[in-house]
Design an enzyme around this catalytic site. Structure first.
Site, short mmCIF file in Angstrom:
data_model
loop_
_atom_site.label_atom_id
_atom_site.label_comp_id
_atom_site.label_asym_id
_atom_site.label_seq_id
_atom_site.Cartn_x
_atom_site.Cartn_y
_atom_site.Cartn_z
N TRP A 102 -41.98 46.50 2.86
CA TRP A 102 -43.32 45.98 2.57
C TRP A 102 -43.65 46.15 1.09
O TRP A 102 -44.31 45.31 0.49
CB TRP A 102 -44.35 46.72 3.44
CG TRP A 102 -45.78 46.31 3.22
CD1 TRP A 102 -46.47 45.34 3.89
CD2 TRP A 102 -46.69 46.83 2.24
NE1 TRP A 102 -47.75 45.23 3.41
CE2 TRP A 102 -47.92 46.13 2.40
CE3 TRP A 102 -46.60 47.80 1.26
CZ2 TRP A 102 -49.04 46.40 1.61
CZ3 TRP A 102 -47.72 48.08 0.46
CH2 TRP A 102 -48.92 47.37 0.65
N HIS A 103 -43.19 47.26 0.52
CA HIS A 103 -43.52 47.53 -0.87
C HIS A 103 -42.83 46.61 -1.84
O HIS A 103 -43.26 46.46 -2.97
CB HIS A 103 -43.18 48.98 -1.22
CG HIS A 103 -44.21 49.95 -0.76
ND1 HIS A 103 -44.29 50.39 0.54
CD2 HIS A 103 -45.22 50.56 -1.43
CE1 HIS A 103 -45.31 51.24 0.65
NE2 HIS A 103 -45.89 51.36 -0.53
N GLY A 104 -41.73 46.01 -1.44
CA GLY A 104 -41.09 45.08 -2.36
C GLY A 104 -39.82 44.52 -1.81
O GLY A 104 -39.13 45.15 -1.00
N PHE A 156 -47.69 43.47 -4.92
CA PHE A 156 -47.51 43.48 -3.48
C PHE A 156 -48.50 42.53 -2.81
O PHE A 156 -48.52 42.42 -1.62
CB PHE A 156 -47.69 44.89 -2.92
CG PHE A 156 -46.76 45.87 -3.58
CD1 PHE A 156 -47.25 46.96 -4.22
CD2 PHE A 156 -45.42 45.63 -3.59
CE1 PHE A 156 -46.40 47.84 -4.86
CE2 PHE A 156 -44.55 46.51 -4.24
CZ PHE A 156 -45.05 47.61 -4.87
#
Lengths: 490, 307, 81
Positions: free
Chosen positions: A323-325, A490
Site C-alpha cells: 500500500w505504501h508504494g 501515496f
C-alpha cells in the site's frame, strides 16, 4: 494543493470564513466546491476518477442496503473492484508490468508489456480506502446508506483529509456532515493551535531534517557508518513529523469548522513493542487493515489456530507494505514488520517471563529502546532509494564509528552530511538534534494530553510568546525548497 | 463572546508586526555585517573611474589592477555569473544615482545579454535590497509573482532566505575574497568543453533592449562615457551563434560620440584555445591579456575620442 | 441453555486459552475488560468457544460481536434449534 504553500494560506481562511457565513443548507455545497478546488490544484482532469468511484460507491451503498443475500455481496464486490481497480491501474500497473517484463526477459519468453505513462493521482490510496470502508460498513449493517449524493461525495472528498488521511469511517464522518455546526471560538482556537503545531513539525522539523537525510540517502556510498546512522535516525523523526504534522494540519483545519477527525498518531516512539507501534502509528490505516483484512481473514482460517494469526499477520503486513508504494523496498519493509509481529505473537508469554525479572522502569526503558531501534532500522528500507541501497546501508551502519572518537572526526562527519558546507552543514545537523530534543521534551511533558496543548494552562504571556515563537520559527527556520509530504505519493 | 473575534484580530496584528520586525532586523543585519560587492554598491561605498558591469564575461575577464596599470584609472568589477542585463540593470541604475560618478562605464555584452533567464540568479544577494525600486523592478521582470510577494507580504521573504543567504550572514565577508581584487574573480581552469555543440540563436527581447537604451542615455547625461564590450569568444564556439552579426548591429545603433563599441570576438586571441577554459570564458592567462588589451583601448579612447 | 451456565463455561474457556486464573465475565463484558484478550488472541478464543459448544459462527456474526452477551445469545440461538 499542498498544505505548506502560499495558496493554502489564502485558501484556508477564505473557505472557513465563508463556511460560517453561509446558511446550514448550503454548507455542503461550499465544502464540496472547496474540496474540488483543493484537489484540482494538482491534476484537474483526475477529478473524473473521483467522480466515477463516488458514483459507483453511492449507488452500491444504496443497493446493498436494499438487497438481500447474494445480491448484497455482489454490490459490495462491485464497489471493491472499482476502487481497487482504480488503485491497481494508476498505482500498481507499472510495478507489475516491470516485474513481469523482467521475468519474461530472464526466461527469454520474447514479449514485454508496455508501461503506462501516468502520474499518480494524489491521495488515491487514501480516498479509495475511505470509500471502501463505507461500502463495507453498509454491508455489515453498521451504517445506513447515505441517500444524499452531495453529502456522500463530501465524505470522500472532504478537503482536510482528502490527500493524506486520516482514513475515516462513515460512522464518524457522515453524521458530522448532517449536523449543524455553529461558530465556536473554542473550536477555532483549538483547530488553529493544532494547525500551528502541525506546520511547525512539518516545515521546521521534518523539512529541515530532510536536507540531511536527502544528502546522505541520495548517495549512501559516499558516507561512513556514523553518517548513515545519523541520517537514518533523522529520517525516523522526519517521517513522523512529516506525516503527523500533516495529520495535525488536517485535523486542525477540520476542527475550526467543528468537525472531528480521528487521531492518527499517538506518541508512536513511546511504544514498548512492535505490535504497539501499529496502535500508535498511522492508526487509521492499521485499524482499516485490521478490521477489513486481518480480522475476516483470520476468522475464516480460525481452525488453523495460532497459524491463522501468523498467516494473517504476514499477509496483512505484506499488503500494508505494498500500500505504501509500488516498489519491492516497501514490500520488504512491510514484511519485516509482519515477521516482527509474528515473532512477538509467538513468544509473548516467553518474553513476559524473561522481562519480569527486571524492575518495571528498566523493563519499560529497554522495551522502548528496542522498539524504537527496530523502527529506525526498518525505515532504512522505507527511505532507501532501492533495495540494493538499503542493503548497502544496513551492511555499513556500524562501520567507521572509530573515526568519531576525536573532535576532528566528529567535525568531518557533520560537514559531510551537511553537504560539505561548513556553516550551513553544521547548522543543519546541530539544529536537527536540537529540534528532535525540543520535540521529545514537548511530547514527554504532554503525555496525558497532546503536544499542541503544552501551554494551554499557562499564563497569557507564555501562551502568546510560545505561539509567536512557533510561527516565527516556521518562517525563519523552516525549510522551503518545495519539500513534499512523504506520504504525498501515496 | 464578543471579545473573542477581537482576540484573533489582535493576535494577528501583533503577529504581522513581529514578522515584519524580524524581517527588517534580518535585512539590517545583513546590510551591516555582510561585506560583498553588492552591499557595498548599495551602501554607495564603491568609488572607481572605470565601472564594469556584466555577467560572468565581466566577472572573470576584467582585471582592475591590470587596467589601472595600463590606464592609470581605478577600476571596479561588478560582474556576476549568470546575470543578464535585465537583472544587473538595477546595479547600474543604483550606481548612476550616486553623487560621484565614474568616467567610463563598461557593459560586457555576452551572447544572451539581452535575453531573460527563467529564474533570478543568486536572489539571496538581492533580498535585503528589495525596498530599492531599481532592484524590485529588475527582479520583478524575471520572477514577478515571487518578487511581488517577497516585497509586500510580510514573512514571505523569510521563507525564501536560503543557504547562500544565511552563509553570507553568518560568515560575513570572510568568503568574499573578491574585495581585495576589486570584484574580479580569475578562473584558473583548464579547457573543458561542456554543453551541446549545436548552433543556436542568442536570446533577445525588444523590451530589454529598450531598457539598455534608457540606461545608456542616463549614463551619458551624467557625463559618463559608455563602452559596450564584446569579450573574446573561442572561435569554434563563436561560429555556433547564428545571429551574432544581427545582434552586433543592434548594439551598434546605440553608439555615438559618447557610446563606444569594442568587438573582441574578431581579435586574434580568439583563435588560441589556450586562453580559454570553455567557449565563452577566458582563463587567468587569457583574462590578463584581455585586460591589457581593454586598457590599451581605453587609452585610445582617452587620447583620440574614438576606439 | 441458561445464560449463567454459558457464562460459567466461558470463564473456564478463557482461563484455559489466556492461561489466567479467576476470569469472570458477564453479558456486558467486552474484550478490553479481560486482560490478554486482544485483537490477536480474539480468533483463538472464538475458535475455542466454537469447539467447546459444538457450534459454528458465521463470519458476519463474528464481525458483529460487541460484547459477551452477543456471543451468548448467538450460542443460545444455535443450541435451541
Amino acid at each position: 494543493m499542498l498544505f505548506n504553500s502560499f495558496q493554502f494560506l489564502l485558501f484556508f481562511p477564505i473557505v472557513t470564513i465563508i463556511y460560517f457565513l453561509l446558511p446550514y443548507k448550503l454548507r455542503w455545497v461550499h465544502l464540496l466546491v472547496a474540496s474540488c478546488i483543493f484537489y484540482m490544484a494538482f491534476v484537474p482532469i483526475y477529478i473524473l476518477i473521483l467522480l466515477a468511484t463516488i458514483i459507483i460507491d453511492y449507488i452500491a451503498g444504496i443497493m446493498i442496503e436494499n438487497a438481500e443475500g447474494r445480491r448484497r455481496r455482489a454490490f459490495l464486490i462491485l464497489s471493491l473492484v472499482a476502487n481497487i481497480g482504480v488503485l491497481v491501474i494508476f498505482k500498481y500497473y507499472n510495478f507489475f508490468a516491470i516485474n513481469i517484463n523482467t521475468l519474461a526477459d530472464a526466461s527469454k519468453a520474447g514479449f514485454s508489456i508496455p508501461l503506462l505513462k501516468i502520474l499518480l493521482p494524489i491521495g488515491l490510496s487514501f480516498h479509495t480506502f475511505q470509500a471502501m470502508s463505507y461500502t463495507l460498513e453498509v454491508y455489515r449493517d453498521n451504517q445506513k446508506a447515505e441517500r444524499h449524493f452531495g453529502i456522500y461525495a463530501l465524505y470522500v472528498m472532504f478537503y482536510p483529509q482528502l490527500v493524506a488521511g486520516p482514513i475515516e469511517r462513515p460512522q464518524n464522518l457522515l453524521d458530522q456532515f448532517h449536523a449543524k455546526h455553529d461558530f465556536s471560538y473554542d473550536n477555532c482556537r483549538d483547530g488553529i493551535r493544532l494547525m500551528i503545531w502541525g506546520f511547525f513539525k512539518k516545515i521546521v522539523i521534518a523539512d529541515r531534517l530532510a536536507i540531511i537525510v536527502n544528502n546522505v540517502y541520495n548517495d549512501p556510498r559516499h558516507f561512513n557508518g556514523v553518517a548513515l546512522t545519523i541520517a537514518t535516525l533523522f529520517f525516523a523523526f522526519q517521517v513522523y513529523c512529516d506525516f503527523s504534522g500533516y495529520t495535525d494540519i488536517a485535523r486542525g483545519a477540520a476542527k475550526t469548522m467543528g468537525y472531528d477527525l480521528m487521531l492518527n498518531f499517538n506518541r508512536p516512539f513511546a511504544s514498548k513493542s512492535v505490535t504497539e507501534i501499529w496502535r500508535r502509528w498511522h492508526i487509521s490505516l492499521s485499524t482499516w487493515f485490521f478490521d477489513y483484512l486481518f480480522n475476516p481473514l483470520v476468522a475464516s482460517l480460525r481452525k488453523w489456530g495460532r497459524w491463522a494469526i501468523v498467516f494473517g499477520l504476514l499477509f496483512t503486513f505484506f499488503l500494508s507494505g505494498l500500500w505504501h508504494g509500488a516498489n519491492w523496498k516497501y514490500i520488504i519493509w512491510g514484511s519485516v514488520y509482519g515477521v516482527a509481529l509474528v515473532y512477538e505473537f509467538l513468544t509473548k508469554n516467553f518474553r513476559k517471563k524473561i522481562f519480569s525479572v527486571l524492575p518495571p522502569t528498566v523493563n519499560k526503558t529497554i522495551s522502548i529502546f528496542l522498539t524504537f531501534s527496530f523502527f529506525v532500522l526498518a525505515s532504512v528500507f522505507f527511505r532507501g532509494k532501492s533495495v540494493k541501497d538499503a542493503l548497502y546501508i544496513f551492511a555499513h551502519l556500524f562501520k567507521g564509528w572509530k573515526s568519531v572518537c576525536s573532535v576532528s572526526g566528529i567535525k568531518s562527519v557533520i560537514t559531510a552530511i551537511g553537504g560539505n558546507d561548513t556553516v550551513y552543514g553544521s547548522f543543519n545537523v546541530v539544529i536537527g538534534f536540537l529540534l528532535i530534543a525540543f520535540l521529545e521534551i514537548i511530547q514527554f511533558r504532554t503525555k496525558d494530553t497532546s503536544p499542541e496543548n503544552i501551554v494551554r494552562n499557562s499564563s497569557s504571556i507564555v501562551k502568546w510568546s510560545y505561539y509567536y515563537f512557533l510561527i516565527i520559527a516556521i518562517f525563519v527556520i523552516g525549510a522551503y525548497d518545495n519539500q513534499e509530504f512523504i506520504y504525498f505519493q501515496f | 463572546m464578543k471579545k473573542k473575534p477581537l482576540f484573533f484580530i489582535l493576535f494577528s496584528a501583533v503577529l504581522f508586526l513581529l514578522v515584519y520586525l524580524v524581517q527588517t532586523g534580518i535585512d539590517r543585519s545583513y546590510n551591516k555585517n555582510v561585506s560583498n560587492k553588492f552591499t557595498r554598491l548599495f551602501n554607495h561605498k564603491i568609488d572607481a573611474n572605470v565601472m564594469i558591469f556584466g555577467s560572468s564575461v565581466a566577472y572573470v575577464h576584467f582585471d582592475p589592477s591590470i587596467i589601472k596599470n595600463v590606464t592609470g584609472l581605478s577600476a571596479y568589477n561588478m560582474g556576476w555569473d549568470g546575470t543578464f542585463f535585465v537583472q544587473y540593470n538595477c546595479l547600474i541604475k543604483e550606481y548612476l544615482s550616486y553623487e560621484k560618478q565614474c568616467k567610463y562605464l563598461i557593459i560586457a555584452a555576452d551572447i544572451d545579454n539581452l535575453g531573460k533567464n527563467e529564474l533570478i540568479t543568486r536572489p539571496d544577494l538581492y533580498y535585503s535590497h528589495l525596498s530599492n525600486s531599481y532592484v524590485y523592478n529588475s527582479l520583478h521582470e524575471i520572477e514577478p509573482d515571487k518578487i511581488w510577494k517577497a516585497k509586500y507580504i510580510p514573512g514571505y521573504k523569510l521563507t525564501l532566505l536560503n543557504k547562500a543567504f544565511y552563509n553570507d550572514l553568518f560568515i560575513g565577508s570572510r568568503i568574499h575574497k573578491t574585495d581585495t581584487s576589486n570584484g574580479y574573480e580569475p578562473q584558473n581552469l583548464k579547457w573543458d568543453k561542456t554543453g551541446t555543440a549545436k548552433p543556436f540563436n542568442a536570446r533577445y527581447e525588444e523590451r530589454i533592449y529598450t531598457q539598455l537604451q534608457e540606461t545608456i542615455n542616463t549614463a551619458v547625461k551624467k557625463g559618463i562615457k559608455v563602452i559596450i564590450v564584446f569579450p573574446p569568444m573561442y572561435e569554434e564556439g563563436y561560429r555556433l551563434v547564428l545571429n551574432m552579426d544581427w545582434l552586433k548591429e543592434k548594439y551598434k545603433v546605440l553608439t555615438n560620440k559618447n557610446v563606444y563599441m569594442i568587438d573582441y570576438t574578431t581579435d586574434t586571441m580568439c583563435k588560441n584555445r589556450s586562453y580559454f577554459y570553455n567557449y565563452g570564458h577566458l582563463n587567468t592567462g587569457g583574462a590578463s591579456i584581455f585586460s591589457t588589451k581593454i586598457g590599451n583601448d581605453i587609452n585610445n579612447i582617452i587620447a583620440t575620442g574614438h576606439n | 441453555m441458561e445464560t449463567q451456565e454459558i457464562l460459567t463455561q466461558m470463564n473456564s474457556i478463557l482461563s484455559k486459552v489466556l492461561r489466567k486464573k479467576d476470569i469472570e465475565v458477564s453479558v456486558t463484558t467486552t474484550a478490553s475488560d479481560v486482560d490478554g484478550w486482544d485483537s490477536l488472541s480474539h480468533m483463538i478464543i472464538i475458535d475455542s468457544i466454537e469447539k467447546h459448544f459444538g457450534v459454528k459462527f458465521k463470519l458476519n456474526d463474528i464481525m458483529r460481536f460487541n460484547n459477551m452477551g452477543d456471543i451468548v445469545s448467538n450460542i443460545q440461538g444455535k443450541l435451541s434449534n
